[in-house]
Design an enzyme around this catalytic site. Structure first.
Site, PDB file in Angstrom:
ATOM      1  N   ALA A 186       3.617  67.729  38.666  1.00 15.25           N
ATOM      2  CA  ALA A 186       4.541  67.389  37.585  1.00 15.25           C
ATOM      3  C   ALA A 186       5.627  66.429  38.044  1.00 15.25           C
ATOM      4  O   ALA A 186       6.390  65.911  37.232  1.00 15.25           O
ATOM      5  CB  ALA A 186       5.179  68.656  37.021  1.00 15.25           C
TER       6      ALA A 186
ATOM      7  N   ASN B 140       2.406  75.083  43.276  1.00 18.51           N
ATOM      8  CA  ASN B 140       3.727  74.466  43.269  1.00 18.51           C
ATOM      9  C   ASN B 140       4.402  74.605  41.907  1.00 18.51           C
ATOM     10  O   ASN B 140       5.262  75.445  41.722  1.00 18.51           O
ATOM     11  CB  ASN B 140       3.623  72.995  43.681  1.00 18.51           C
ATOM     12  CG  ASN B 140       4.941  72.431  44.159  1.00 18.51           C
ATOM     13  OD1 ASN B 140       6.014  72.869  43.742  1.00 18.51           O
ATOM     14  ND2 ASN B 140       4.898  71.442  45.033  1.00 18.51           N
ATOM     15  N   ASP B 141       4.010  73.789  40.957  1.00 20.27           N
ATOM     16  CA  ASP B 141       4.670  73.784  39.647  1.00 20.27           C
ATOM     17  C   ASP B 141       4.614  75.144  38.961  1.00 20.27           C
ATOM     18  O   ASP B 141       5.548  75.525  38.259  1.00 20.27           O
ATOM     19  CB  ASP B 141       4.026  72.735  38.730  1.00 20.27           C
ATOM     20  CG  ASP B 141       4.179  71.327  39.294  1.00 20.27           C
ATOM     21  OD1 ASP B 141       5.242  71.040  39.871  1.00 20.27           O
ATOM     22  OD2 ASP B 141       3.233  70.528  39.165  1.00 20.27           O
ATOM     23  N   VAL B 142       3.531  75.901  39.174  1.00 22.60           N
ATOM     24  CA  VAL B 142       3.357  77.178  38.476  1.00 22.60           C
ATOM     25  C   VAL B 142       4.221  78.284  39.057  1.00 22.60           C
ATOM     26  O   VAL B 142       4.244  79.406  38.535  1.00 22.60           O
ATOM     27  CB  VAL B 142       1.872  77.612  38.486  1.00 22.60           C
ATOM     28  CG1 VAL B 142       1.023  76.597  37.756  1.00 22.60           C
ATOM     29  CG2 VAL B 142       1.377  77.835  39.907  1.00 22.60           C
TER      30      VAL B 142
END
Length: 464
Positions: free
Chosen positions: A434, A393-395
């Site tokens: 995050a 997700n965040d990456v």
């Protein structure tokens, strides 16, 4: 055992620890690295026992607690899933820190037992060593507990900040150094206990403002703290093996933290000082707009990938939760039979600790030459037909490159959005660790596959 012979065997164990770190630097040699580490620790423990002249009846209690602790550790190691490995590491760091505190307390209360002098007349160098070891150990313990609670979901992963927080942290840090200096002059037990209590409190304040996006860095940073605590206590006990081991863990953890901060475009000092400059993730999340997304199913995904010339797999924490790595390997094998070129893209902080995805893929016997780090494969997304994002997700969030107000702004991310088609496997549109929305969900070339990662991948295999 003579002092010279003990020093020789401690040196051998130290060399084995260095070989262990070298082995753990690559998935191909990690198993061998573990064996080196185990052998080094066995030698260090045996030599430590043989170096003690008169143990008396206390040896029985040592073996009892050794058996109890070893049994608990073995039970946890066998039962723990890979998804819970980050919080397990944080928990173990807390125990290392607490052990350092207990040894420091023992040395201060009974210095005669450690040949450090007498109560009220402890050797100056020993007093500094036990004070620093105890302080770092206390910070490591309380900080690791907070990290454990955040990773476990018991405590919110969002940064917890308040006005003047960093000034308070700075004052507490300076107070600890001042008290250590005053302790060397007075050797007062009140001062010693004040150092320990303030250090426990400082550990909490250092970790609570650090958000989920930086949690992998926190894990390696606490690993470094635990090493320095062990090294400080090693000097107090005059134990060469403990000094060597602590220095290796402390320095390697600090280097890893620096490398990860560089890979995430984070300031190393900002992170170790307790999330300096943390942004309000909740405010950003509250401003999120509801946008349309494209839904797909296993048949759609199978059609796109079967007719592609190249596919890049982007694994994340969702794959770990679903234990989908074996199904993923089966899907990749099916694609290869259809002449599709497949590779894996690994972000440095995919998952919740360094190397998390590499271990899972190795568990599924994924060839090492198909796995690439961010800097090796990021340019390939522009020429890729399909990117299969499974639980990451965040990456993969493009806002890291476009939104200065985002808490992950400046963090290098995988350029998944540049692929011709993006298949995003996720249970829902919920934000990542995050705590922010992923703009990739709403791109025109993204097809959302809402399902459990393992179940969806298995269905794709059937469709293929």
């Amino acid at each position: 055992m003579s002092a010279n012979l003990s020093a020789l065997f401690y040196l051998i164990s130290g060399i084995l620890f260095i070989l262990a770190l070298r082995g753990l630097s690559s998935p191909e040699t990690s198993r061998q690295g573990n064996y080196f580490g185990i052998a080094g620790m066995i030698i260090a423990i045996i030599v430590t026992f043989l170096s003690i002249g008169n143990f008396g009846t206390g040896i029985l209690y040592v073996f009892i607690f050794l058996i109890i602790g070893g049994s608990i550790g073995a039970f946890i190691a066998f039962r723990i899933p890979m998804t819970a490995m980050p919080e397990l590491v944080a928990g173990f760091h807390s125990l290392v820190g607490l052990a350092a505190v207990f040894v420091a307390i023992s040395a201060f209360l009974k210095p005669e037992a450690f040949s450090l002098g007498t109560v009220g007349n402890i050797h100056l160098a020993s007093l500094v060593e036990m004070s620093l070891g105890g302080a770092i150990g206390a910070i490591t313990f309380s900080g690791s507990i907070i990290a454990f609670l955040k990773l476990r979901g018991i405590m919110s992963g969002a940064p917890l900040t308040f006005k003047g927080q960093h000034i308070i942290n700075l004052l507490l840090g300076l107070t600890i150094f001042f008290l250590i200096y005053y302790l060397c002059l007075s050797q007062s037990s009140y001062i010693f206990w004040s150092i320990v209590i303030i250090s426990f409190f400082l550990g909490v304040l250092l970790i609570i403002p650090i958000g989920g996006a930086d949690m992998p860095v926190v894990i390696s940073m606490l690993n470094s703290y635990s090493g320095w605590a062990a090294a400080g206590i090693g000097f107090t006990l005059e134990n060469t093996a403990l000094i060597i081991t602590g220095a290796l863990v402390g320095s390697s953890g600090a280097i890893l933290s620096y490398i990860m901060c560089k890979g995430m475009n984070r300031s190393f000092f900002n992170v170790i000082l307790g999330g300096w400059g943390a942004t309000d993730q909740k405010a950003n999340q509250d401003n999120k707009e509801q946008k349309p997304v494209k839904n797909g199913n296993a048949d759609d995904a199978a059609f796109l990938m079967k007719n592609a010339s190249s596919v890049i797999i982007v694994p994340g924490y969702g794959m770990a939760v679903a234990q989908a790595q074996h199904a993923l390997r089966e899907m990749v094998d099916a694609l290869k039979k259809n002449g599709v070129k497949v590779s894996y893209a690994i972000h440095p902080v995919a998952g919740r600790m360094p190397g998390h995805m590499n271990v899972l893929l190795a568990e599924a016997n994924v060839p090492y030459d198909e796995v690439f780090e961010l800097e090796e494969i990021n340019n390939d997304f522009a020429n890729c037909d399909v990117a299969y994002v499974i639980g990451a997700n965040d990456v993969t969030n493009p806002v890291a490159k476009s939104d200065p107000q985002s808490p992950i702004y400046g963090m290098p991310v995988l350029d998944v959005e540049k692929s011709k088609s993006v298949l995003f496997v996720k249970r829902s549109l919920s934000p990542g660790y995050a705590g922010i929305d992923n703009d990739l969900f709403y791109r025109d070339n993204t097809l959302m596959l809402f399902a459990d990662a393992k179940k969806m991948t298995e269905e794709i295999v059937k469709s293929l």
